[in-house]
Scaffold this active site. Structure first.
Site, PDB file in Angstrom:
ATOM      1  N   LYS A  51      13.343 -15.189 -10.009  1.00 33.08           N
ATOM      2  CA  LYS A  51      13.143 -14.194 -11.083  1.00 33.08           C
ATOM      3  C   LYS A  51      12.159 -14.740 -12.118  1.00 33.08           C
ATOM      4  O   LYS A  51      11.228 -14.053 -12.514  1.00 33.08           O
ATOM      5  CB  LYS A  51      14.464 -13.857 -11.798  1.00 33.08           C
TER       6      LYS A  51
ATOM      7  N   LYS B 118       6.472  -4.216  -4.295  1.00 26.70           N
ATOM      8  CA  LYS B 118       7.907  -3.942  -4.255  1.00 26.70           C
ATOM      9  C   LYS B 118       8.417  -3.926  -2.820  1.00 26.70           C
ATOM     10  O   LYS B 118       9.495  -4.402  -2.523  1.00 26.70           O
ATOM     11  CB  LYS B 118       8.186  -2.597  -4.931  1.00 26.70           C
TER      12      LYS B 118
ATOM     13  N   GLU C  81       8.510 -15.140 -10.711  1.00 29.13           N
ATOM     14  CA  GLU C  81       7.751 -13.951 -10.295  1.00 29.13           C
ATOM     15  C   GLU C  81       7.299 -13.087 -11.466  1.00 29.13           C
ATOM     16  O   GLU C  81       6.285 -12.413 -11.360  1.00 29.13           O
ATOM     17  CB  GLU C  81       8.483 -13.134  -9.228  1.00 29.13           C
TER      18      GLU C  81
ATOM     19  N   ARG D 217       5.460  -0.027  -6.143  1.00 33.67           N
ATOM     20  CA  ARG D 217       5.409  -0.820  -4.922  1.00 33.67           C
ATOM     21  C   ARG D 217       4.453  -2.004  -5.054  1.00 33.67           C
ATOM     22  O   ARG D 217       4.491  -2.928  -4.257  1.00 33.67           O
ATOM     23  CB  ARG D 217       4.946   0.049  -3.751  1.00 33.67           C
TER      24      ARG D 217
ATOM     25  N   TRP E 122      -2.777  -2.781  -1.652  1.00 40.57           N
ATOM     26  CA  TRP E 122      -2.362  -4.149  -1.918  1.00 40.57           C
ATOM     27  C   TRP E 122      -3.125  -4.978  -0.889  1.00 40.57           C
ATOM     28  O   TRP E 122      -2.891  -4.870   0.311  1.00 40.57           O
ATOM     29  CB  TRP E 122      -0.852  -4.272  -1.711  1.00 40.57           C
TER      30      TRP E 122
ATOM     31  N   HIS F  24      16.450 -36.902  -5.748  1.00 41.99           N
ATOM     32  CA  HIS F  24      15.803 -37.264  -4.481  1.00 41.99           C
ATOM     33  C   HIS F  24      14.327 -36.856  -4.452  1.00 41.99           C
ATOM     34  O   HIS F  24      13.762 -36.674  -3.378  1.00 41.99           O
ATOM     35  CB  HIS F  24      16.559 -36.650  -3.302  1.00 41.99           C
TER      36      HIS F  24
ATOM     37  N   GLU G 188      17.872 -17.777  -6.741  1.00 42.31           N
ATOM     38  CA  GLU G 188      17.519 -16.423  -7.176  1.00 42.31           C
ATOM     39  C   GLU G 188      17.028 -16.440  -8.636  1.00 42.31           C
ATOM     40  O   GLU G 188      16.065 -15.756  -8.990  1.00 42.31           O
ATOM     41  CB  GLU G 188      18.725 -15.487  -6.998  1.00 42.31           C
TER      42      GLU G 188
ATOM     43  N   CYS H 234       0.830  -1.206   0.000  1.00 41.03           N
ATOM     44  CA  CYS H 234       0.000   0.000   0.000  1.00 41.03           C
ATOM     45  C   CYS H 234       0.865   1.256   0.000  1.00 41.03           C
ATOM     46  O   CYS H 234       1.916   1.306   0.638  1.00 41.03           O
ATOM     47  CB  CYS H 234      -0.871   0.047   1.240  1.00 41.03           C
TER      48      CYS H 234
ATOM     49  N   ASN I  33      -1.973   2.504   5.583  1.00 43.79           N
ATOM     50  CA  ASN I  33      -0.983   1.535   5.131  1.00 43.79           C
ATOM     51  C   ASN I  33      -0.588   0.737   6.367  1.00 43.79           C
ATOM     52  O   ASN I  33      -0.187   1.320   7.371  1.00 43.79           O
ATOM     53  CB  ASN I  33       0.219   2.305   4.551  1.00 43.79           C
ATOM     54  N   GLY I  34      -0.719  -0.591   6.324  1.00 46.62           N
ATOM     55  CA  GLY I  34      -0.358  -1.415   7.479  1.00 46.62           C
ATOM     56  C   GLY I  34      -1.448  -2.420   7.785  1.00 46.62           C
ATOM     57  O   GLY I  34      -2.363  -2.631   6.993  1.00 46.62           O
TER      58      GLY I  34
HETATM   59  O1  M6R Z   1      13.301  -4.698   0.011  1.00 48.07           O
HETATM   60  P1  M6R Z   1      13.737  -6.076   0.391  1.00 48.07           P
HETATM   61  O2  M6R Z   1      15.049  -6.457  -0.174  1.00 48.07           O
HETATM   62  O3  M6R Z   1      13.699  -6.300   1.884  1.00 48.07           O
HETATM   63  O4  M6R Z   1      12.641  -7.029  -0.239  1.00 48.07           O
HETATM   64  C1  M6R Z   1      12.651  -8.400  -0.001  1.00 48.07           C
HETATM   65  C2  M6R Z   1      11.772  -9.122  -0.979  1.00 48.07           C
HETATM   66  O5  M6R Z   1      10.445  -8.718  -0.844  1.00 48.07           O
HETATM   67  C3  M6R Z   1      12.219  -8.889  -2.431  1.00 48.07           C
HETATM   68  O6  M6R Z   1      13.556  -9.207  -2.610  1.00 48.07           O
HETATM   69  C4  M6R Z   1      11.383  -9.740  -3.403  1.00 48.07           C
HETATM   70  O7  M6R Z   1      11.647 -11.090  -3.194  1.00 48.07           O
HETATM   71  C5  M6R Z   1      11.659  -9.319  -4.843  1.00 48.07           C
HETATM   72  N1  M6R Z   1      10.444  -8.983  -5.505  1.00 48.07           N
HETATM   73  C6  M6R Z   1      12.277 -10.382  -5.654  1.00 48.07           C
HETATM   74  O8  M6R Z   1      12.538  -9.944  -6.953  1.00 48.07           O
END
Ligand code: M6R
Length: 600
Positions: A481, A595, A484, A27, A75, A500, A477, A2, A101-102
């Site tokens: 990517k 974000k 997501e 965000r 959000w 396994h 990682e 949010c 927000n929260g």
């Molecule tokens: O701002 P941060 O690095 O704490 O965020 C952590 C995760 O939310 C962030 O890395 C998320 O996994 C990304 N969207 C991945 O691309």
């Protein structure tokens, strides 16, 4: 997650708020809304719905002389994304309007105790707050009613509140969720991120938790005051100029922020080198080094991509600095603490510096008296300010939800930190990082080739990345990517684990992408890939020149084996990008994601 923006001043308030919300779009959100005072009709008007901020602007009329507005991008946490649940929310009599927000953890108890006569129009926890304010304001002043309300709330909240009987004032509250104030000669703007203030503020102020703020027009001036939760006035915090580079906020000719940010990675590494260079060596400050004096163990805490950087950070601490390290997912550590050695230091990694899971950990470990160091991309963020010390990754604003340049920035800073703490490691970081930056450039320049590889290889609904050791952490990682931004189910696996269990999912043409950057495990990973090929998987190899064999698909320039993640991640980022491009999905704003994860 949010985002909130509020404005009172001489500019067209609805424009300031909508432009601010657009700046916060990165965000992640699924609905948005605005309430503004319409002087033509002498009343407050609210426009809100699911969908994009642009719709909020294009589908509605905003008179030029509107001077006060609050807005929100939501959000969904409590209740689905629909019109009713979209902010702003009104109190039952419609006297008060709020954006939040929260998350309020005890909203059900509060409803039961104080609001049994109230009818609710949404499923949100936010409506409880606005109705509590209405209830208490029957007997006490508005600001007292707000203070009384927040004294009852458990959870996190940044709030903007309007009393519709008062067209010249916005009330704001900050606790655990981000909220800042921006100021110019023309007005005052409030928002969850300094980006919301671009073009509308000359200065900004960071707020502490438990601040209650009033922003108002007094004659033709716009002023704000900050109070604590018992009503005592707090002096103004330090004033920061809005001097960051706004070019960063544009796509600079790229079709998407993600591709722009992938391409910026060599520059980020060079920028970090220039910022941390002391006497031709890459070093952290003596104060930060001193924090690790006689340390028994380092605990690295992070989420998502930053957690994946942390896994590699553990290797750096152990191999380079010879300090034992453990890595934890922040949301797990926050409520399931392991047995911690007394002389431990906590390193919290976060691009945004606002991840709520991580902040919960920070509060816990600080309370226990441990030293804390944050590594973030936002030096003004909550984690940067609240940890004992902080290291900046200098990646510049990262807009795409999928984190790319922040990951390499975090890795580079972790390497510098570990090297600064090492007594006699032979790693010449200046030389090796410079080489890595060149190798990064080289692969970014070959991105059209990666696009071709994607078109030949990445098909179907499933995909696997495999690797061993440091390559396994990159595989995690890489898989994040791809999943997501393409919504293709992707797992990152330790190559030896394929047999396994996951091998049961391998069938004809399922892509299995092996990352092979380490000589001592080269053959082992290749054997695992052969096993997948024997089940008709579609193999793809990402290797370095000195680990490459025969017909490897993507061969990268050689770099020091500990810095290989800086390079091997780039083809994986490009694979995700080009697959998403071909699928036609919203690359910079993938569905359901935010974000900055400001709720636990
Ligand atoms: O701002 P941060 O690095 O704490 O965020 C952590 C995760 O939310 C962030 O890395 C998320 O996994 C990304 N969207 C991945 O691309």
């Amino acid at each position: 997650m949010c985002g909130i923006v509020g404005y009172i001043g001489q500019e067209k308030a609805s424009d300031v708020v909508i432009k601010g919300l657009e700046r916060l779009e990165y965000r992640g959100y699924d609905s948005c809304g605005i309430t503004f005072y319409n002087p033509e009709e002498s009343k407050f008007i609210t426009n809100k719905d699911t969908g994009r901020v642009a719709k909020l602007l294009n589908d509605n009329h905003y008179p030029d002389n509107n001077h006060l507005a609050i807005g929100h991008t939501r959000w969904a946490t409590h209740g689905v994304a629909n019109h009713q649940n979209t902010h702003p929310h009104y109190s039952m009599s419609e006297r008060f309007v709020i954006v939040h927000n929260g998350v309020i953890d005890n909203h059900k108890e509060l409803t039961f105790k104080y609001l049994h006569d109230y009818e609710f129009r949404s499923e949100t926890d936010t409506e409880v707050i606005v109705n509590l304010i209405e209830e208490f304001a029957k007997k006490i002043s508005v600001v007292e009613a707000i203070r009384k309300t927040i004294s009852l709330l458990d959870g996190s909240y940044a709030l903007l509140v309007i009393d519709t009987n008062d067209t010249d004032r916005i009330y704001a509250v900050k606790n655990k969720s981000p909220l800042l104030i921006g100021e110019s000669d023309k007005g005052i703007v409030l928002g969850s991120d300094v980006l919301a203030f671009v073009n509308y503020a000359d200065y900004y102020y960071l707020l502490e938790d438990n601040s209650v703020i009033t922003v108002e027009r007094i004659k033709d001036k716009f002023v704000f005051e900050i109070f604590d939760t018992i009503g005592l006035k707090i002096g103004k915090p330090e004033k920061h100029p809005m001097d960051f580079v706004t070019d960063e906020l544009d796509k600079a000719g790229f079709e998407h922020y993600m591709l722009k940010e992938i391409s910026e990675q060599p520059t980020v590494v060079r920028k970090i080198m220039s910022e941390y260079m002391v006497d031709n060596k890459l070093r952290v400050s003596p104060d930060i080094k001193a924090m690790f004096h006689q340390v028994e163990r380092v605990y690295i805490l992070a989420a998502g991509t930053s957690y994946h950087a942390g896994l590699i950070g553990k290797i750096y601490f152990e191999e380079i600095a010879k300090i034992p390290a453990e890595v934890f997912i922040a949301s797990e550590f926050a409520y399931n603490e392991p047995l911690i050695e007394p002389k431990s230091v906590f390193v919290l990694i976060s691009q945004s510096g606002e991840t709520a899971d991580l902040r919960a950990c920070l509060m816990n470990v600080k309370e226990q008296g441990f030293k804390t160091l944050s590594i973030t991309n936002v030096p003004t963020s909550t984690l940067a300010r609240e940890a004992d010390a902080t290291l900046n990754i200098y990646a510049g604003t990262e807009i795409a939800v999928a984190s790319t340049k922040a990951y390499v920035g975090e890795l580079a800073v972790l390497a510098i930190l570990a090297r600064s703490l090492s007594i006699q490691h032979s790693l010449d970081l200046v030389y090796e990082m410079s080489r890595a930056a060149v190798a990064m450039e080289n692969i970014v320049d070959k991105r059209d080739y990666i696009h071709e590889v994607v078109q030949q290889t990445i098909k179907g609904e499933h995909c696997f990345y495999i690797g061993r050791g440091i390559d396994y952490f990159v595989a995690l990682e890489a898989a994040l990517k791809l999943k997501e931004i393409t919504y293709i189910h992707t797992d990152g696996l330790a190559a030896g684990e394929l047999k396994h269990g996951p091998m049961a999912l391998i069938e004809k043409d399922v892509p299995v992408i092996a990352i092979i950057s380490q000589d001592h495990i080269n053959n082992n990973t290749r054997s695992n890939l052969e096993e997948a090929k024997a089940r008709e998987a579609k193999p793809l190899v990402i290797s370095l020149e000195n680990t490459s064999k025969g017909n490897d698909d993507i061969v990268l320039m050689d770099v020091h084996r500990l810095l290989s993640p800086l390079i091997t991640i780039i083809p994986a980022q490009l694979i995700a990008y080009y697959k998403a491009l071909d699928l036609g999905v919203d690359i910079d704003k993938p569905r359901n994601l935010a974000k900055s994860a400001t709720v636990e």
